[in-house]
Design an enzyme around this catalytic site. Structure first.
Site, PDB file in Angstrom:
ATOM      1  N   ASP A 261      -2.482   5.992  -3.145  1.00 15.44           N
ATOM      2  CA  ASP A 261      -1.483   5.438  -2.834  1.00 15.44           C
ATOM      3  C   ASP A 261      -0.910   4.433  -3.757  1.00 15.44           C
ATOM      4  O   ASP A 261      -1.062   4.157  -4.920  1.00 15.44           O
ATOM      5  CB  ASP A 261      -1.704   4.843  -1.344  1.00 15.44           C
ATOM      6  CG  ASP A 261      -2.789   3.920  -1.380  1.00 15.44           C
ATOM      7  OD1 ASP A 261      -3.542   3.818  -2.460  1.00 15.44           O
ATOM      8  OD2 ASP A 261      -2.706   3.076  -0.353  1.00 15.44           O
TER       9      ASP A 261
ATOM     10  N   SER B 149       0.637  -1.201  -0.066  1.00 18.26           N
ATOM     11  CA  SER B 149       0.062   0.046  -0.041  1.00 18.26           C
ATOM     12  C   SER B 149       0.787   1.193   0.040  1.00 18.26           C
ATOM     13  O   SER B 149       1.554   1.396  -0.835  1.00 18.26           O
ATOM     14  CB  SER B 149      -0.921  -0.085   1.247  1.00 18.26           C
ATOM     15  OG  SER B 149      -1.819   1.088   1.236  1.00 18.26           O
TER      16      SER B 149
ATOM     17  N   ASP C 242      -1.068   1.389  -3.984  1.00 19.40           N
ATOM     18  CA  ASP C 242      -2.167   0.101  -4.391  1.00 19.40           C
ATOM     19  C   ASP C 242      -3.199   0.692  -4.763  1.00 19.40           C
ATOM     20  O   ASP C 242      -4.319   0.011  -5.162  1.00 19.40           O
ATOM     21  CB  ASP C 242      -2.363  -1.029  -3.622  1.00 19.40           C
ATOM     22  CG  ASP C 242      -3.011  -0.770  -2.348  1.00 19.40           C
ATOM     23  OD1 ASP C 242      -2.841   0.487  -2.094  1.00 19.40           O
ATOM     24  OD2 ASP C 242      -3.324  -1.680  -1.699  1.00 19.40           O
TER      25      ASP C 242
ATOM     26  N   ASP D  10      -5.703   1.847  -3.397  1.00 20.40           N
ATOM     27  CA  ASP D  10      -7.406   1.674  -2.537  1.00 20.40           C
ATOM     28  C   ASP D  10      -7.565   2.959  -1.782  1.00 20.40           C
ATOM     29  O   ASP D  10      -8.699   2.876  -0.940  1.00 20.40           O
ATOM     30  CB  ASP D  10      -7.288   0.246  -1.679  1.00 20.40           C
ATOM     31  CG  ASP D  10      -6.029   0.610  -0.482  1.00 20.40           C
ATOM     32  OD1 ASP D  10      -5.169   1.620  -0.459  1.00 20.40           O
ATOM     33  OD2 ASP D  10      -6.014  -0.152   0.396  1.00 20.40           O
TER      34      ASP D  10
END
Length: 458
Positions: A254, A100, A256, A258
């Site tokens: 960010d 992340s 990833d 999400d």
């Protein structure tokens, strides 16, 4: 050994605490539990572009196929895309390899159950127990899993819903996002900071497909530069870029993708609380907010509580972590929730936080109302909040220490009804997070600094 799973999967220093051997064990145990009863099970595997993801993907794939599960490799995609595709392709599990927003040397393994849902604690405990037994199930011969590419999945008997082609998993995800947006974004110009991460390709593609004019920055991942001074944890670049390009807003993801944070046309930050307030009000106006309820975490600013109360919207709070927001959304049948950090969940469209969809929904609200983001965000008047992250050797022990509890109680007596204090161990790093809210920002800073010093001294 402490609990293997944190608030967002298994995370650690790649090739250190998160070794290929551990990745193989975790994926193998997860496959054995989540594929039980399936004659020929499927797992969807994706990753962010950090260099160690290549190594860990190989280990995860080995663990899954060794347990008799077919692997559909979808390459570099955001975490919510892997969750979405897990449900779309009727897979028994999905695996996202990502840390992340963490620095490049870290990595992580996030596991989704059938339907793309995050695992609950009980399933994680079963996976950990199976790893501890060290007696993995090992089928042989034709029972060993196969590694598939999306374009060749049908050749191996993978059943895909008829209405979907195998033209490309990336395209399927972008189509899903644009369809969920429900609004032409023509006329809006957005700067998108992709954090040299998983959003580098599909993020700008989705915003353009929805009609926006897109300026993409930090969209050239090389495996080493993910989250490096950019993205949702470093907003200075996108603040400058929005002003330089005269854009209507900026969207920062960010590693990833999400989560998302935004900046308005003047470069002012619009955090997750403000985004939630904007979207909750939009849904409230059309009676689309299920049970007239928004779900947030205890980290959300008091200003969000006030704004929702004044609008007649119920605000329910959970422990920190999008998994707890998700659990409350599912338990109560609600359809909007999220975190101050920018995780926003739309259960009508996905099973986890989706930063790109959040950006699209935010822009849709701007297009619908023809109001600038600064005006929309003004509904939230934040109470001054100070957050201090304190590095420690053992976050759980320090956070639970009697002397720390006494220090928090003492600070709460000083604040009275004019603020609040939250002290908790990080779910992903060896940190204790100290958060203080107070109507007096000087007092908030002083109390936070004092508590941080006490934490560091334990």
């Amino acid at each position: 050994m402490g609990r293997l799973f944190g608030t967002d999967g298994v995370r650690g220093l790649a090739n250190g605490s998160l070794s290929p051997e551990l990745a193989l064990q975790v994926s193998g145990a997860a496959a054995q539990i989540l594929s039980r009863g399936k004659k020929r099970a499927l797992a969807v595997v994706g990753r962010d572009p950090r260099a160690s993801g290549e190594m860990l993907e190989a280990a995860v794939t080995a663990g899954l196929t060794a347990a008799g599960v077919n692997v559909l490799s979808v390459g570099v995609l955001p975490t919510p895309a892997v969750a979405y595709l897990t449900g779309l392709y009727d897979a028994c599990l999905g695996v996202m390899i990502s840390a992340s927003h963490n620095p490049m040397p870290d990595n992580g393994i996030k596991i989704f159950a059938a339907g793309g849902h995050k695992l609950d604690d009980a399933i994680e405990d079963r996976i950990e127990a199976l790893i501890a037994e060290d007696a993995p199930l090992r089928p042989v011969g034709a029972a060993i899993g196969r590694v598939l590419n999306a374009s060749g999945a049908r050749d191996h008997g993978l059943v895909i819903p008829d209405q979907y082609s195998l033209a490309g998993t990336h395209e399927r995800y972008v189509e899903h996002l644009v369809e969920a947006t429900g609004q032409d974004l023509s006329g809006l110009t957005v700067v998108v900071d992709c954090a040299h991460g998983a959003a580098a390709e599909v993020g700008p593609a989705a915003y353009r497909e929805a009609g926006a004019t897109v300026v993409a920055i930090n969209a050239e991942p090389d495996g080493l530069n993910i989250n490096d001074g950019c993205g949702s944890t470093h907003l200075d670049q996108i603040q400058r870029a929005v002003r330089e390009h005269g854009a209507d807003l900026g969207i920062a993801h960010d590693g990833d993708a999400d989560r998302t944070l935004a900046v308005d046309a003047n470069g002012a930050i619009v955090d997750g609380d403000a985004i939630l307030a904007i979207l909750a009000l939009a849904m409230h106006e059309t009676d689309a907010l299920a049970q007239n309820t928004l779900v947030a975490t205890v980290m959300s600013n008091l200003g969000l509580h006030i704004a929702m109360r004044e609008a007649g919207i119920t605000l329910r709070t959970t422990a920190v972590g999008d998994r707890y927001v998700l659990e409350e959304l599912r338990r109560g049948g609600y359809n909007l929730g999220g975190e101050q950090s920018g995780h926003v969940v739309f259960p009508d469209y996905g099973t986890t936080g989706d930063g790109i969809l959040t950006g699209l929904k935010l822009m849709a609200r701007m297009a619908q109302t023809r109001r600038p983001l600064a005006d929309l965000a003004s509904v939230l008047q934040t109470v001054p909040q100070v957050l201090v992250n304190v590095p420690v050797a053992d976050k759980a022990t320090v956070a639970a220490a009697p002397e720390i509890r006494e220090a928090v109680q003492e600070a709460e007596r000083v604040l009275g009804d004019s603020g609040r204090i939250l002290l908790r161990p990080s779910g992903t790093e060896q940190l204790v997070r100290v958060m203080v809210e107070a109507t007096d920002p000087v007092q908030a800073q002083q109390l936070a600094d004092d508590l941080a010093k006490r934490v560091a001294a334990v």
